[in-house]
Scaffold this motif. Structure first.
Motif, PDB file in Angstrom:
ATOM      1  N   GLN A   3       0.833  -1.207   0.000  1.00  0.00           N
ATOM      2  CA  GLN A   3       0.000   0.000   0.000  1.00  0.00           C
ATOM      3  C   GLN A   3       0.865   1.254   0.000  1.00  0.00           C
ATOM      4  OE1 GLN A   3      -2.175   0.253   3.840  1.00  0.00           O
ATOM      5  NE2 GLN A   3      -0.863  -1.395   4.525  1.00  0.00           N
ATOM      6  N   PHE A   4       0.244   2.369  -0.360  1.00  0.00           N
ATOM      7  CA  PHE A   4       0.920   3.654  -0.213  1.00  0.00           C
ATOM      8  C   PHE A   4       0.470   4.237   1.113  1.00  0.00           C
ATOM      9  CE2 PHE A   4       1.202   3.893  -5.003  1.00  0.00           C
ATOM     10  CZ  PHE A   4       2.592   3.927  -5.045  1.00  0.00           C
ATOM     11  N   LEU A   5       1.451   4.737   1.847  1.00  0.00           N
ATOM     12  CA  LEU A   5       1.149   5.352   3.136  1.00  0.00           C
ATOM     13  C   LEU A   5       1.650   6.784   3.050  1.00  0.00           C
ATOM     14  CD1 LEU A   5       0.215   4.981   6.029  1.00  0.00           C
ATOM     15  CD2 LEU A   5       2.437   3.991   6.578  1.00  0.00           C
ATOM     16  N   MET A   6       0.837   7.723   3.471  1.00  0.00           N
ATOM     17  CA  MET A   6       1.304   9.106   3.391  1.00  0.00           C
ATOM     18  C   MET A   6       0.811   9.936   4.551  1.00  0.00           C
ATOM     19  SD  MET A   6      -1.011   9.638   0.136  1.00  0.00           S
ATOM     20  CE  MET A   6      -1.149   7.889   0.051  1.00  0.00           C
ATOM     21  N   LYS A   7       1.587  10.990   4.841  1.00  0.00           N
ATOM     22  CA  LYS A   7       1.151  11.965   5.832  1.00  0.00           C
ATOM     23  C   LYS A   7       0.958  13.263   5.070  1.00  0.00           C
ATOM     24  CE  LYS A   7       2.140  13.954  10.267  1.00  0.00           C
ATOM     25  NZ  LYS A   7       3.185  14.470  11.155  1.00  0.00           N
ATOM     26  N   GLY A   8      -0.247  13.775   5.115  1.00  0.00           N
ATOM     27  CA  GLY A   8      -0.584  14.921   4.272  1.00  0.00           C
ATOM     28  C   GLY A   8      -0.157  16.244   4.862  1.00  0.00           C
ATOM     29  N   ALA A 243      -1.938  17.448  -8.564  1.00  0.00           N
ATOM     30  CA  ALA A 243      -1.334  17.276  -7.234  1.00  0.00           C
ATOM     31  C   ALA A 243      -0.747  18.600  -6.752  1.00  0.00           C
ATOM     32  CB  ALA A 243      -0.253  16.192  -7.290  1.00  0.00           C
ATOM     33  N   ALA A 244      -0.134  19.353  -7.672  1.00  0.00           N
ATOM     34  CA  ALA A 244       0.416  20.669  -7.304  1.00  0.00           C
ATOM     35  C   ALA A 244      -0.714  21.593  -6.858  1.00  0.00           C
ATOM     36  CB  ALA A 244       1.164  21.270  -8.495  1.00  0.00           C
ATOM     37  N   ALA A 245      -1.800  21.589  -7.631  1.00  0.00           N
ATOM     38  CA  ALA A 245      -2.922  22.485  -7.314  1.00  0.00           C
ATOM     39  C   ALA A 245      -3.571  22.099  -5.987  1.00  0.00           C
ATOM     40  CB  ALA A 245      -3.957  22.430  -8.438  1.00  0.00           C
ATOM     41  N   ALA A 246      -3.802  20.795  -5.803  1.00  0.00           N
ATOM     42  CA  ALA A 246      -4.515  20.339  -4.603  1.00  0.00           C
ATOM     43  C   ALA A 246      -3.748  20.676  -3.333  1.00  0.00           C
ATOM     44  CB  ALA A 246      -4.747  18.832  -4.687  1.00  0.00           C
ATOM     45  N   THR A 247      -2.408  20.552  -3.378  1.00  0.00           N
ATOM     46  CA  THR A 247      -1.608  20.780  -2.162  1.00  0.00           C
ATOM     47  C   THR A 247      -1.189  22.252  -2.026  1.00  0.00           C
ATOM     48  OG1 THR A 247       0.453  20.232  -3.328  1.00  0.00           O
ATOM     49  CG2 THR A 247      -0.666  18.406  -2.203  1.00  0.00           C
ATOM     50  N   ILE A 381      -3.499  11.768  -4.213  1.00  0.00           N
ATOM     51  CA  ILE A 381      -3.468  13.241  -4.142  1.00  0.00           C
ATOM     52  C   ILE A 381      -4.262  13.699  -2.905  1.00  0.00           C
ATOM     53  CG2 ILE A 381      -4.188  15.383  -5.271  1.00  0.00           C
ATOM     54  CD1 ILE A 381      -3.744  13.971  -7.979  1.00  0.00           C
ATOM     55  N   ALA A 382      -5.405  13.060  -2.670  1.00  0.00           N
ATOM     56  CA  ALA A 382      -6.214  13.434  -1.503  1.00  0.00           C
ATOM     57  C   ALA A 382      -5.423  13.198  -0.214  1.00  0.00           C
ATOM     58  CB  ALA A 382      -7.518  12.642  -1.488  1.00  0.00           C
ATOM     59  N   GLY A 383      -4.719  12.062  -0.157  1.00  0.00           N
ATOM     60  CA  GLY A 383      -3.917  11.743   1.030  1.00  0.00           C
ATOM     61  C   GLY A 383      -2.822  12.775   1.273  1.00  0.00           C
ATOM     62  N   LEU A 384      -2.287  13.343   0.192  1.00  0.00           N
ATOM     63  CA  LEU A 384      -1.219  14.342   0.329  1.00  0.00           C
ATOM     64  C   LEU A 384      -1.757  15.662   0.887  1.00  0.00           C
ATOM     65  CD1 LEU A 384       0.705  13.784  -3.039  1.00  0.00           C
ATOM     66  CD2 LEU A 384       1.287  12.895  -0.771  1.00  0.00           C
ATOM     67  N   CYS A 385      -3.082  15.855   0.756  1.00  0.00           N
ATOM     68  CA  CYS A 385      -3.703  17.093   1.267  1.00  0.00           C
ATOM     69  C   CYS A 385      -4.274  16.889   2.673  1.00  0.00           C
ATOM     70  CB  CYS A 385      -4.872  17.501   0.381  1.00  0.00           C
ATOM     71  SG  CYS A 385      -4.471  17.715  -1.332  1.00  0.00           S
TER      72      CYS A 385
END
Ligand code: UD1
Length: 448
Positions: A3-8, A243-247, A381-385
């Motif tokens: 899985q991908f794990l991320m902290k936004g 991704a740039a726009a969302a974050t 992308i959502a996870g990054l935000c």
């Protein structure tokens, strides 16, 4: 479980280099077996769909020599069968390009058809229509393969009933070695159609009009070898733009053809983001208060259906109510329930083709599952935000189409890792935060 794990919460900043277009490469790999001479393909993305196609080409007897990670040399003079019945080819839809290529070259092809697809029924009637028009007969065998054969292939005038990328490329492949002239009306105009035509022309084919809705093909007797660089991936580029726009980041996306991205840039400008175009790069600078916009997916040069989920993620964080109408595929909002788990407010109408997105101020991290390739990218992308940690599972879909996605995002400052077991999860959390923050997502951490 992979899985991908991320902290936004980190705005993406820096530069990212886009790879070769997966969808162009799939058609191009099929085209490459239409000559017995060597074809060297450069800028080939190292993603699982491409590797499945290379395996199929090799398993029917062609020589596939990897020169480096992104360059292969294919020599198809040693092909010993036109029956591509391996179970694994059912995992990629584009294996159907082998039908057009083998039919064109050998007048016979039998290729296992893809299984069900997460984004809708995806018929192949228009592919068959193209083959029939130039003199082939086709049947679906009891093994679930499409068999196509012909005594002779003869050019014909074809009016496609729907604008289909796959049917346009497949008909083009089968027609380049047919006798006489083939005209495809209502052809798809996507950059990958043009790229396959450009390669075929470099191999000696005579195709005119690719990129317009009428393609004219003068059959030639034989194709020859060449070296060809695959066009940059419009959808990978568009995904990084979103991704740039969302974050609310600032990202220079290099090795792109800005013309292919114009419709995506236009939507970002409408949302209030800044987009700067260079010769072979675009820079996207996000803004904290994005405006709602409406999006309708259409064949190229319209808004790409393959950008629809990533765009929805950005709009879910915009001010106001946006509407997305999906006109290409019937079941392409499979990610909505997952995005809503993260706090998005999206409803899909009963017919399933319109999503109403009411913007929210933030997402909250959650455990979500990728239902398909582009939806997987949208959830990442959502996870990054999002606030806190997000895990995205079923990432085999994402790996089909994005090379080094996590590494490229890390290069832009994202806190993301591909993890397989508890130890890797633990390592990532220790590096990026505290056990308490991630405890809701991973209950096993409570015992640590
Ligand atoms: C390609 C892309 C895919 C993208 C899609 C639309 C590849 C490998 N995949 O898929 O990523 O989302 O274009 O840009 O390049 N249709 C028919 N009969 C047919 C063929 C298609 O009715 O014989 C319909 C489909 O159901 C769909 C529409 O035509 O509604 C467009 O599909 P098509 O352009 O063929 O998509 P693909 O080539 O499968």
């Amino acid at each position: 479980m992979l899985q991908f794990l991320m902290k936004g919460g980190t705005p993406l900043k820096g530069e990212v280099v886009i790879g070769g277009a997966k969808n162009a490469a799939l058609g191009i790999l099929a085209a490459a077996i239409m000559t017995d001479e060597p074809v060297v393909l450069e800028n080939l993305p190292d993603v699982s769909d491409i590797n499945v196609m290379l395996r199929a080409i090799s398993d029917i007897g062609a020589s596939v020599e990897r020169i480096d990670r992104h360059t292969v040399k294919i020599t198809a003079g040693t092909i010993h069968t036109q029956r591509v019945l391996f179970d694994y080819v059912r995992n990629i839809r584009a294996s159907y390009y082998l039908i057009g290529a083998l039919l064109g070259k050998y007048k016979y092809a039998e290729v296992a058809l893809p299984g069900g697809c997460a984004i809708g029924a995806r018929p192949i009637d228009q592919h068959r229509k193209g083959f029939h028009a130039i003199g082939a007969v086709t049947e679906v065998t009891h093994e679930g393969a499409l068999l196509a054969r012909a005594e002779n292939l003869t050019g014909h005038h074809i009016f496609m009933d729907v604008v289909s990328v796959g049917a346009t490329i497949n008909t083009m492949l089968a027609a380049v070695l047919a006798e006489g002239k083939t005209v495809i009306e209502s052809a798809a105009k996507e950059p990958h159609v043009v790229d396959v035509a450009n390669l075929l022309n470099r191999m000696g084919a005579r195709i005119k009009g690719a990129g317009t809705d009428v393609i004219r093909i003068h059959g030639v007797e034989k194709l020859h070898g060449t070296t060809y660089p695959i066009v940059p991936d419009q959808i990978e580029a568009g995904t990084f733009m979103m991704a740039a726009a969302a974050t609310n980041g600032d990202v220079l996306i290099r090795n792109v053809i800005p013309k292919h991205l114009e419709v995506i840039s236009a939507k970002l400008l409408e949302m209030g983001c800044r987009v700067e175009e260079y010769d072979d790069a675009v820079r996207v600078i996000g803004c904290p208060h994005k405006s709602y916009v409406n999006v309708k997916t259409r064949p190229y040069p319209g808004y790409p259906t393959d950008m629809q989920p990533q765009t929805a993620t950005v709009l879910a964080l915009a001010d106001g109510i946006s509407m997305i109408t999906e006109n290409i595929f019937e079941n392409r909002f499979g990610y909505v329930a997952e995005l809503n788990k993260m706090g998005a407010d999206i409803t899909v109408c009963e017919k399933g083709d319109v999503a109403t997105i009411t913007g929210v101020s933030s997402f909250k991290g959650a455990a979500v599952e990728a239902p398909d390739l582009r939806a997987g990218a949208a959830l990442i992308i959502a996870g990054l935000c999002a606030e806190g940690y997000t895990s995205v599972s079923e990432i085999k879909y994402v790996l089909r189409g994005y090379e080094d996605f996590d590494a490229k995002l890390r290069g832009l400052g994202a806190q993301i890792a591909m993890v397989t077991d508890e130890q890797e999860i633990l390592d990532f959390i220790q590096k990026t935060g505290t056990m308490e923050e991630a405890a809701e997502l991973f209950p096993f951490l409570a015992e640590k």
